[in-house]
Design a protein around this motif. Structure first.
Motif, PDB file in Angstrom:
ATOM      1  N   ASN A 165      46.819  16.132 -41.833  1.00 35.80           N
ATOM      2  CA  ASN A 165      48.021  16.270 -41.016  1.00 35.80           C
ATOM      3  C   ASN A 165      48.847  15.003 -41.150  1.00 35.80           C
ATOM      4  OD1 ASN A 165      47.268  18.750 -40.098  1.00 35.80           O
ATOM      5  ND2 ASN A 165      46.391  17.992 -38.188  1.00 35.80           N
ATOM      6  N   PRO A 166      50.100  15.125 -41.596  1.00 36.05           N
ATOM      7  CA  PRO A 166      50.912  13.928 -41.758  1.00 36.05           C
ATOM      8  C   PRO A 166      51.346  13.364 -40.411  1.00 36.05           C
ATOM      9  CG  PRO A 166      52.221  15.877 -42.196  1.00 36.05           C
ATOM     10  CD  PRO A 166      50.800  16.343 -41.986  1.00 36.05           C
ATOM     11  N   VAL A 167      51.692  12.091 -40.431  1.00 33.78           N
ATOM     12  CA  VAL A 167      52.264  11.459 -39.252  1.00 33.78           C
ATOM     13  C   VAL A 167      53.579  12.163 -38.968  1.00 33.78           C
ATOM     14  CG1 VAL A 167      53.185   9.285 -38.366  1.00 33.78           C
ATOM     15  CG2 VAL A 167      51.165   9.283 -39.822  1.00 33.78           C
ATOM     16  N   ASN A 168      53.966  12.226 -37.707  1.00 34.49           N
ATOM     17  CA  ASN A 168      55.177  12.925 -37.304  1.00 34.49           C
ATOM     18  C   ASN A 168      56.355  12.543 -38.188  1.00 34.49           C
ATOM     19  OD1 ASN A 168      56.878  14.523 -35.832  1.00 34.49           O
ATOM     20  ND2 ASN A 168      57.148  13.030 -34.194  1.00 34.49           N
ATOM     21  N   GLY A 169      56.887  13.490 -38.951  1.00 37.51           N
ATOM     22  CA  GLY A 169      58.052  13.267 -39.789  1.00 37.51           C
ATOM     23  C   GLY A 169      57.776  12.565 -41.095  1.00 37.51           C
ATOM     24  N   ALA A 170      56.522  12.229 -41.385  1.00 38.21           N
ATOM     25  CA  ALA A 170      56.223  11.425 -42.565  1.00 38.21           C
ATOM     26  C   ALA A 170      56.436  12.164 -43.879  1.00 38.21           C
ATOM     27  CB  ALA A 170      54.790  10.906 -42.501  1.00 38.21           C
ATOM     28  N   SER A 171      56.347  13.466 -43.888  1.00 37.66           N
ATOM     29  CA  SER A 171      56.473  14.196 -45.145  1.00 37.66           C
ATOM     30  C   SER A 171      57.904  14.635 -45.421  1.00 37.66           C
ATOM     31  CB  SER A 171      55.546  15.410 -45.119  1.00 37.66           C
ATOM     32  OG  SER A 171      55.974  16.311 -44.108  1.00 37.66           O
ATOM     33  N   LYS A 172      58.839  14.249 -44.578  1.00 35.01           N
ATOM     34  CA  LYS A 172      60.218  14.689 -44.716  1.00 35.01           C
ATOM     35  C   LYS A 172      61.129  13.524 -45.073  1.00 35.01           C
ATOM     36  CE  LYS A 172      59.708  18.056 -40.996  1.00 35.01           C
ATOM     37  NZ  LYS A 172      60.189  18.435 -39.674  1.00 35.01           N
ATOM     38  N   THR A 173      62.227  13.845 -45.752  1.00 34.39           N
ATOM     39  CA  THR A 173      63.299  12.877 -45.899  1.00 34.39           C
ATOM     40  C   THR A 173      64.307  13.146 -44.790  1.00 34.39           C
ATOM     41  OG1 THR A 173      64.568  14.296 -47.375  1.00 34.39           O
ATOM     42  CG2 THR A 173      62.996  12.768 -48.397  1.00 34.39           C
ATOM     43  N   HIS A 174      65.080  12.149 -44.452  1.00 32.30           N
ATOM     44  CA  HIS A 174      66.067  12.285 -43.387  1.00 32.30           C
ATOM     45  C   HIS A 174      67.394  11.696 -43.845  1.00 32.30           C
ATOM     46  CE1 HIS A 174      63.044  13.453 -40.421  1.00 32.30           C
ATOM     47  NE2 HIS A 174      62.286  12.501 -40.916  1.00 32.30           N
ATOM     48  N   LYS A 175      68.481  12.279 -43.364  1.00 29.12           N
ATOM     49  CA  LYS A 175      69.824  11.756 -43.578  1.00 29.12           C
ATOM     50  C   LYS A 175      70.167  10.920 -42.356  1.00 29.12           C
ATOM     51  CE  LYS A 175      70.597  14.298 -47.278  1.00 29.12           C
ATOM     52  NZ  LYS A 175      70.697  13.736 -48.596  1.00 29.12           N
ATOM     53  N   VAL A 176      70.416   9.632 -42.551  1.00 26.23           N
ATOM     54  CA  VAL A 176      70.621   8.711 -41.440  1.00 26.23           C
ATOM     55  C   VAL A 176      72.000   8.063 -41.550  1.00 26.23           C
ATOM     56  CG1 VAL A 176      69.706   6.695 -40.226  1.00 26.23           C
ATOM     57  CG2 VAL A 176      68.145   8.232 -41.425  1.00 26.23           C
ATOM     58  N   VAL A 177      72.716   8.009 -40.422  1.00 28.39           N
ATOM     59  CA  VAL A 177      73.999   7.318 -40.332  1.00 28.39           C
ATOM     60  C   VAL A 177      73.934   6.388 -39.124  1.00 28.39           C
ATOM     61  CG1 VAL A 177      76.490   7.544 -40.008  1.00 28.39           C
ATOM     62  CG2 VAL A 177      75.266   9.222 -41.391  1.00 28.39           C
ATOM     63  N   PHE A 178      74.395   5.151 -39.322  1.00 27.47           N
ATOM     64  CA  PHE A 178      74.434   4.151 -38.266  1.00 27.47           C
ATOM     65  C   PHE A 178      75.891   3.969 -37.853  1.00 27.47           C
ATOM     66  CE2 PHE A 178      70.966   3.305 -41.175  1.00 27.47           C
ATOM     67  CZ  PHE A 178      69.876   3.202 -40.327  1.00 27.47           C
ATOM     68  N   LYS A 179      76.148   3.891 -36.532  1.00 29.02           N
ATOM     69  CA  LYS A 179      77.516   3.761 -36.034  1.00 29.02           C
ATOM     70  C   LYS A 179      77.593   2.687 -34.961  1.00 29.02           C
ATOM     71  CE  LYS A 179      78.751   8.577 -36.863  1.00 29.02           C
ATOM     72  NZ  LYS A 179      79.361   9.785 -36.303  1.00 29.02           N
ATOM     73  N   ALA A 180      78.807   2.108 -34.821  1.00 28.33           N
ATOM     74  CA  ALA A 180      79.080   1.149 -33.753  1.00 28.33           C
ATOM     75  C   ALA A 180      80.448   1.452 -33.169  1.00 28.33           C
ATOM     76  CB  ALA A 180      79.042  -0.272 -34.285  1.00 28.33           C
ATOM     77  N   ILE A 181      80.546   1.348 -31.841  1.00 27.41           N
ATOM     78  CA  ILE A 181      81.798   1.597 -31.130  1.00 27.41           C
ATOM     79  C   ILE A 181      81.975   0.474 -30.109  1.00 27.41           C
ATOM     80  CG2 ILE A 181      83.072   3.226 -29.694  1.00 27.41           C
ATOM     81  CD1 ILE A 181      80.809   5.297 -30.797  1.00 27.41           C
ATOM     82  N   ALA A 182      83.068  -0.265 -30.249  1.00 30.62           N
ATOM     83  CA  ALA A 182      83.358  -1.368 -29.337  1.00 30.62           C
ATOM     84  C   ALA A 182      84.540  -0.998 -28.452  1.00 30.62           C
ATOM     85  CB  ALA A 182      83.651  -2.632 -30.127  1.00 30.62           C
ATOM     86  N   SER A 183      84.631  -1.651 -27.312  1.00 29.61           N
ATOM     87  CA  SER A 183      85.743  -1.387 -26.397  1.00 29.61           C
ATOM     88  C   SER A 183      87.054  -1.904 -26.996  1.00 29.61           C
ATOM     89  CB  SER A 183      85.464  -2.024 -25.039  1.00 29.61           C
ATOM     90  OG  SER A 183      85.254  -3.413 -25.184  1.00 29.61           O
ATOM     91  N   SER A 184      88.147  -1.428 -26.435  1.00 32.35           N
ATOM     92  CA  SER A 184      89.488  -1.770 -26.909  1.00 32.35           C
ATOM     93  C   SER A 184      89.701  -3.283 -26.925  1.00 32.35           C
ATOM     94  CB  SER A 184      90.521  -1.105 -25.998  1.00 32.35           C
ATOM     95  OG  SER A 184      91.814  -1.439 -26.416  1.00 32.35           O
ATOM     96  N   GLY A 185      90.291  -3.777 -27.997  1.00 32.90           N
ATOM     97  CA  GLY A 185      90.558  -5.203 -28.138  1.00 32.90           C
ATOM     98  C   GLY A 185      89.413  -5.991 -28.733  1.00 32.90           C
ATOM     99  N   SER A 186      88.255  -5.357 -28.928  1.00 38.03           N
ATOM    100  CA  SER A 186      87.097  -6.029 -29.522  1.00 38.03           C
ATOM    101  C   SER A 186      87.202  -5.993 -31.035  1.00 38.03           C
ATOM    102  CB  SER A 186      85.803  -5.343 -29.082  1.00 38.03           C
ATOM    103  OG  SER A 186      85.650  -5.414 -27.688  1.00 38.03           O
ATOM    104  N   ASN A 187      86.394  -6.809 -31.676  1.00 37.39           N
ATOM    105  CA  ASN A 187      86.395  -6.860 -33.131  1.00 37.39           C
ATOM    106  C   ASN A 187      84.945  -6.899 -33.627  1.00 37.39           C
ATOM    107  OD1 ASN A 187      87.838  -6.931 -35.574  1.00 37.39           O
ATOM    108  ND2 ASN A 187      87.386  -9.106 -35.774  1.00 37.39           N
ATOM    109  N   ILE A 188      84.524  -5.831 -34.308  1.00 37.79           N
ATOM    110  CA  ILE A 188      83.180  -5.790 -34.894  1.00 37.79           C
ATOM    111  C   ILE A 188      83.171  -6.719 -36.097  1.00 37.79           C
ATOM    112  CG2 ILE A 188      81.493  -4.336 -36.064  1.00 37.79           C
ATOM    113  CD1 ILE A 188      82.480  -2.010 -34.294  1.00 37.79           C
ATOM    114  N   ASP A 189      82.162  -7.580 -36.158  1.00 38.12           N
ATOM    115  CA  ASP A 189      82.119  -8.636 -37.162  1.00 38.12           C
ATOM    116  C   ASP A 189      81.111  -8.360 -38.280  1.00 38.12           C
ATOM    117  OD1 ASP A 189      82.789 -11.186 -38.198  1.00 38.12           O
ATOM    118  OD2 ASP A 189      81.013 -12.042 -37.251  1.00 38.12           O
TER     119      ASP A 189
END
Length: 136
Positions: free
Chosen positions: A33-57
């Motif tokens: 029995n594989p570890v949870n999710g170990a036998s699968k590939t996954h599509k992953v997206v990382f996101k960031a949302i800052a408040s108005s006037g902020s600047n992601i660096d």
């Protein structure tokens, strides 16, 4: 002499009990029995949302021990390219830094796996640093 034999007998019983417990606990292991999710590939997206006037660096993101750094960013939103995890990957991580206009600024980071939001991290203040980690 009699006390010595009692100690030896007690020690042997204790050792036998431990050995029996160890063998019986391992007998029910099913390594197929594989570890949870170990036998699968996954599509992953990382996101960031800052408040108005902020600047992601800067953003650092990746799967398992393979980080990618995105620097010289600007604006209030950021999104990574879609990353496909290898089968057997364990976790996804993201950390993002930003600067806000004041102490009430906020930053939110998200990990999206196979089109679903799985984990979120937040930060507040003028100097923002948010992170999140998700185990597949």
């Amino acid at each position: 002499m009699k006390l010595n034999q009692v100690f030896k007998g007690t020690f042997l019983m204790l050792a036998a009990t431990l050995l029996f417990g160890f063998v019986s606990s391992c007998s029910s292991d099913d390594d197929d029995n594989p570890v949870n999710g170990a036998s699968k590939t996954h599509k992953v997206v990382f996101k960031a949302i800052a408040s108005s006037g902020s600047n992601i660096d800067v953003a650092v993101y990746g799967i398992d021990g393979n980080p990618t750094t995105a620097s010289s960013l600007s604006g209030t939103t950021w999104s990574s390219p879609e990353v496909t995890s290898e089968a057997g990957a364990y976790n996804a991580n993201v950390a993002v830094n930003a600067i806000g206009p004041n102490a009430s600024s906020t930053l939110k980071v998200q990990i999206w796996v196979d089109g679903e939001l799985k984990k979120e991290g937040t930060s507040s203040g003028q100097y923002l640093s948010a992170s999140a980690s998700y185990v597949f």
